[in-house]
Design an enzyme around this catalytic site. Structure first.
Site, PDB file in Angstrom:
ATOM      1  N   GLY A 283       0.954  -1.036  -0.174  1.00  0.00           N
ATOM      2  CA  GLY A 283       0.097  -0.240  -0.104  1.00  0.00           C
ATOM      3  C   GLY A 283       0.952   1.458  -0.052  1.00  0.00           C
ATOM      4  N   CYS A 352      -7.271  23.223  16.618  1.00  0.00           N
ATOM      5  CA  CYS A 352      -7.186  23.953  18.077  1.00  0.00           C
ATOM      6  C   CYS A 352      -6.726  23.111  19.098  1.00  0.00           C
ATOM      7  CB  CYS A 352      -8.467  24.211  18.599  1.00  0.00           C
ATOM      8  SG  CYS A 352      -9.478  25.461  17.596  1.00  0.00           S
ATOM      9  N   TYR A 382      -1.817   7.165   3.553  1.00  0.00           N
ATOM     10  CA  TYR A 382      -2.133   7.716   4.820  1.00  0.00           C
ATOM     11  C   TYR A 382      -2.273   8.994   5.091  1.00  0.00           C
ATOM     12  CZ  TYR A 382      -1.566   2.512   4.843  1.00  0.00           C
ATOM     13  OH  TYR A 382      -1.417   1.285   4.584  1.00  0.00           O
TER      14      TYR A 382
HETATM   15  C1  PLP Z   1      -2.450  -2.212   5.605  1.00  0.00           C
HETATM   16  C2  PLP Z   1      -2.329  -3.384   5.048  1.00  0.00           C
HETATM   17  C3  PLP Z   1      -1.401  -3.672   3.894  1.00  0.00           C
HETATM   18  C4  PLP Z   1      -0.535  -2.668   3.459  1.00  0.00           C
HETATM   19  O1  PLP Z   1       0.350  -2.175   4.142  1.00  0.00           O
HETATM   20  P1  PLP Z   1       1.369  -1.291   3.742  1.00  0.00           P
HETATM   21  O2  PLP Z   1       2.253  -0.828   4.944  1.00  0.00           O
HETATM   22  O3  PLP Z   1       0.699   0.159   3.303  1.00  0.00           O
HETATM   23  O4  PLP Z   1       2.166  -1.622   2.328  1.00  0.00           O
HETATM   24  C5  PLP Z   1      -1.849  -5.002   3.440  1.00  0.00           C
HETATM   25  N1  PLP Z   1      -2.315  -6.005   3.675  1.00  0.00           N
HETATM   26  C6  PLP Z   1      -3.057  -6.163   4.819  1.00  0.00           C
HETATM   27  C7  PLP Z   1      -3.731  -6.957   5.521  1.00  0.00           C
HETATM   28  C8  PLP Z   1      -3.003  -4.653   5.625  1.00  0.00           C
HETATM   29  O5  PLP Z   1      -4.049  -4.485   6.564  1.00  0.00           O
END
Ligand code: PLP
Length: 423
Positions: A283, A352, A382
């Site tokens: 991700g 605030c 994120y």
């Molecule tokens: C959050 C998550 C990812 C991605 O994680 P990254 O650190 O953004 O690469 C992949 N698989 C699962 C199950 C997750 O919860």
């Protein structure tokens, strides 16, 4: 004294022109701030596509994009076009991915507390995989499939009992966690027996995700080592090792490439007798470095002998990571990209609370002035996905830039949007 912002923290197509102004995707950042307002998320579309292609290539097409890092229809469509499946972890993310035209069978549904409604929708549309996280979830799938919905292909989420080297809040592979079936406790073994025997699920694989923003690849190899006997016994067709590859946010950090990650994972798998094809779910490492956030400087307060505060027009509502995890960022002025940054100041938002800090002790050019456009790089993951309306601040717009064109993929919220849910 800090020098100019490091090139490797900027998106792929970042280009400094003769006047020291920065453009990305052929678009001048100052001009984008002028036209679209601030705060503004600027994503380099070429960078996004390259990262997706790199991940797909490194893992032979067995990579899905973990959409919680950043999701809108344009992003889901882009990742899919570039050869990635899409991971979702809620009915909301599923809705966006489907509405972007991603075929259901290329979507993987995660989540430690999937509701009956979320599971029903997933079965009705026919998602490709459900990653089962608990016995209660197996009960719900039993009930839905007994009621006539189609049998899903599932993976079992297993927690291997390793502590990845990262922030406690984003560790997910240790024993004391809300996620998955524990290996050490025997929960994984019982879940495996139950799923194998169940006529209501088609068990196709094992899944483990040990955490996020992991730089030391040894965390992944340790997970594979711990999982190996279980994976060999289960003898299924897929093993997903999740996401979590780290990303360089500040000067001095360096992240492994997808090819390095793939190499290390494959070697560890082989070493431990795992011949199941490896899947991953990146991700952060797909989207983080593709984006820069642009803010406008509103006030500069020099508290003699204490600290200089630079206030910008966003804050914890568009980037909560510094507050949540104490994350660090760099900052620079896109009108003076190559300038040295001798001044130390803390960049804060307009919310605030005193905790509303974006960059503690940022290094900035000495001539920083009220009205300047200030940029923080590596904000693609994120940030917008965790954005809120705290203090009734409208959430920023997001543009994808490429070849001199800026495409608004999420429009800026209006004041009327803030009243949308009031009755
Ligand atoms: C959050 C998550 C990812 C991605 O994680 P990254 O650190 O953004 O690469 C992949 N698989 C699962 C199950 C997750 O919860």
């Amino acid at each position: 004294m800090a020098g100019a912002i490091a090139r490797h923290l900027l998106p792929l197509t970042a280009h400094v022109d003769g006047d020291d102004r920065l453009s990305v995707g052929g678009c001048d950042l100052g001009a984008l701030a002028e036209e679209h307002g601030t705060p503004l998320f600027v994503y380099d579309e070429t960078h996004l596509r390259e990262r997706c292609r790199d991940a797909a290539a490194a893992f032979g097409g067995r990579a899905t994009y973990a959409s919680k890092a950043f999701l809108c229809r344009a992003m889901a469509a882009l990742a899919h076009e570039e050869g990635l499946g899409i991971d979702v972890s809620t009915g909301g993310e599923l809705h966006v991915a489907l509405s972007a035209g991603v075929p259901a069978d290329e979507i993987v549904l995660h989540g430690n507390n999937k509701s009956i409604d979320e599971l029903r929708r997933a079965l009705e549309v026919g998602v490709g995989r459900i990653v089962v996280d608990s016995d209660d979830e197996l009960d719900r799938i039993d009930a839905l499939v007994s009621g006539g919905l189609p049998t899903p292909k599932v993976l079992l989420r297993v927690t291997p009992g390793v502590e990845a080297h990262t922030h406690e809040y984003v560790m997910t592979g240790h024993d004391d966690t809300k996620f998955g079936f524990g290996l050490a406790s025997g929960a994984a073994e019982s879940a495996l027996r139950r799923a194998e025997a169940s006529p209501h699920v088609e068990l196709v694989g094992i899944h483990a995700h040990i955490g996020s923003n992991i730089f030391l690849l040894s965390g992944f190899t340790k997970a594979l080592e711990k999982l190996a006997p279980f994976v060999r016994r289960a003898s299924l067709g897929e093993l997903s090792i999740g996401g979590g590859l780290g990303v360089a946010y500040v000067e001095g950090e360096e992240s492994p490439t997808f090819a390095e990650w793939a190499g290390v994972l494959q070697q560890a798998a082989t070493e431990h007798g795992i011949d199941t094809p490896l899947h991953v779910e990146p991700g952060r490492s797909i989207v983080a470095a593709a984006a820069i956030t642009l803010y406008r400087v509103g006030t500069i307060k020099d508290l003699a002998g204490i600290r200089t505060y630079v206030s910008v027009d966003g804050g914890m509502s568009d980037n909560p990571r510094p507050v949540l995890y104490g994350s660090g960022y760099e900052a620079f002025l896109p009108r003076a990209t190559g300038a040295d940054r001798p001044m130390t100041a803390t960049i804060v938002g307009k919310h605030c609370e005193s905790g509303d800090i974006l960059v503690r002790d940022a290094q900035l050019p000495a001539d920083l002035a009220v009205g300047d456009v200030l940029a923080t790089p590596v904000t693609g993951a994120y940030g917008h996905s965790m954005a809120s309306n705290y203090n009734k601040v409208p959430r920023p717009a997001v543009v994808f830039v490429r070849d001199g064109d800026a495409r608004v993929v999420i429009r800026r919220e209006t004041l009327d949007d803030l009243l949308r849910l009031d009755t």
